[in-house]
Design an enzyme around this catalytic site. Sequence first.
Site, mmCIF file in Angstrom:
data_model
loop_
_atom_site.group_PDB
_atom_site.id
_atom_site.type_symbol
_atom_site.label_atom_id
_atom_site.label_comp_id
_atom_site.label_asym_id
_atom_site.label_seq_id
_atom_site.Cartn_x
_atom_site.Cartn_y
_atom_site.Cartn_z
ATOM 1 N N LYS A 78 0.857 3.773 -2.078
ATOM 2 C CA LYS A 78 0.172 5.005 -2.522
ATOM 3 C C LYS A 78 1.150 5.974 -3.189
ATOM 4 O O LYS A 78 1.313 7.120 -2.774
ATOM 5 C CB LYS A 78 -0.555 5.707 -1.370
ATOM 6 C CG LYS A 78 -1.723 4.904 -0.796
ATOM 7 C CD LYS A 78 -2.556 5.735 0.148
ATOM 8 C CE LYS A 78 -3.638 4.922 0.829
ATOM 9 N NZ LYS A 78 -3.104 3.958 1.822
ATOM 10 N N ASP A 92 0.846 -1.207 0.000
ATOM 11 C CA ASP A 92 0.000 0.000 0.000
ATOM 12 C C ASP A 92 0.880 1.256 0.000
ATOM 13 O O ASP A 92 0.797 2.095 0.893
ATOM 14 C CB ASP A 92 -0.916 -0.049 1.230
ATOM 15 C CG ASP A 92 -2.006 1.009 1.210
ATOM 16 O OD1 ASP A 92 -2.175 1.671 0.175
ATOM 17 O OD2 ASP A 92 -2.686 1.155 2.245
ATOM 18 N N ASP A 118 3.634 10.525 -7.321
ATOM 19 C CA ASP A 118 4.610 11.447 -7.902
ATOM 20 C C ASP A 118 4.652 11.296 -9.426
ATOM 21 O O ASP A 118 3.879 10.519 -9.993
ATOM 22 C CB ASP A 118 5.988 11.183 -7.275
ATOM 23 C CG ASP A 118 6.803 12.454 -7.110
ATOM 24 O OD1 ASP A 118 6.842 13.272 -8.057
ATOM 25 O OD2 ASP A 118 7.416 12.624 -6.046
#
Length: 249
Positions: A94, A92, A97
């Site tokens: 996430k 996870d 960028d």
Amino acid sequence: EEKRLSYEAKLDICDHSVAQKLLQIAIEKKSNLIVSADVTSTQELLELAEKVGPHIVALKTHIDILMDFDSDETILPLKDLATKYNFLLMEDRKFADIGNTQELQFSYGTYKISQWADLVTAQVIAGYESLDCFRNVGVVAIIGMSSNGTLTDANYREEATKIALSHPNVFGGVSQNKIPNELLLFTPGINLADAGDGKGQQYNTPEHAFTQLETDFIIVGRGIYRSDDAEKSALSYKIAGWNAYEGSL
Ligand code: 6AU
């Protein structure tokens, strides 16, 4: 009224190899449970994986919260447990960028996520091309968040869903709202005992997630790893999740 699609029906429309694996494991184990292993030592992580392994389709990690991460001591035994109990590893991370930076974060540094994760979470905030770098892995896009005051309003979710639907690396989404059937839906913020955590997290029941959201997988963290008996509570969430799924068919 149209009923939600079964896991068998989703096998026909969700082509991504990781989606196929998750659906097959769900059917085989009669489970739609993903345990979020938000623990901070390798020992706790492996002990939890050993206990909940038989009941889950995937183990979700935040690998960067481990105090003692080590490829050989952490990842090798974790992969063995994943094979032994037939579950996938979901990091996870996430990512949030530009593509070039995500590419580096995905394969380099301490965690070398690309070497072991079956699926990863990624924000879609940086746009379609930012997701190109996640080859050989399945991406679950963050479409809507569970926390109070999240910025993922209806407009954001609609735009995020368009990216998720059109990108070949993406096979699912994390959300607290319905998403199109072609994507598998992952719903965190699930707890049978609490309504929140005092830090912005908001909880719903498995029943809510399957009936109202037609989710495919529930993600449970503290409800399981903080309980006195993680094995027993994983089994309860597994049964609650499967009953809720069957009830929604
Ligand atoms: O059950 P909890 O509240 O102990 O843990 C929920 C887990 C945490 C969060 O980082 C994660 O689910 N999560 C996510 C995910 C999965 O991406 C998104 C979100 O909106 N809310 C959320 O809690 O590991």
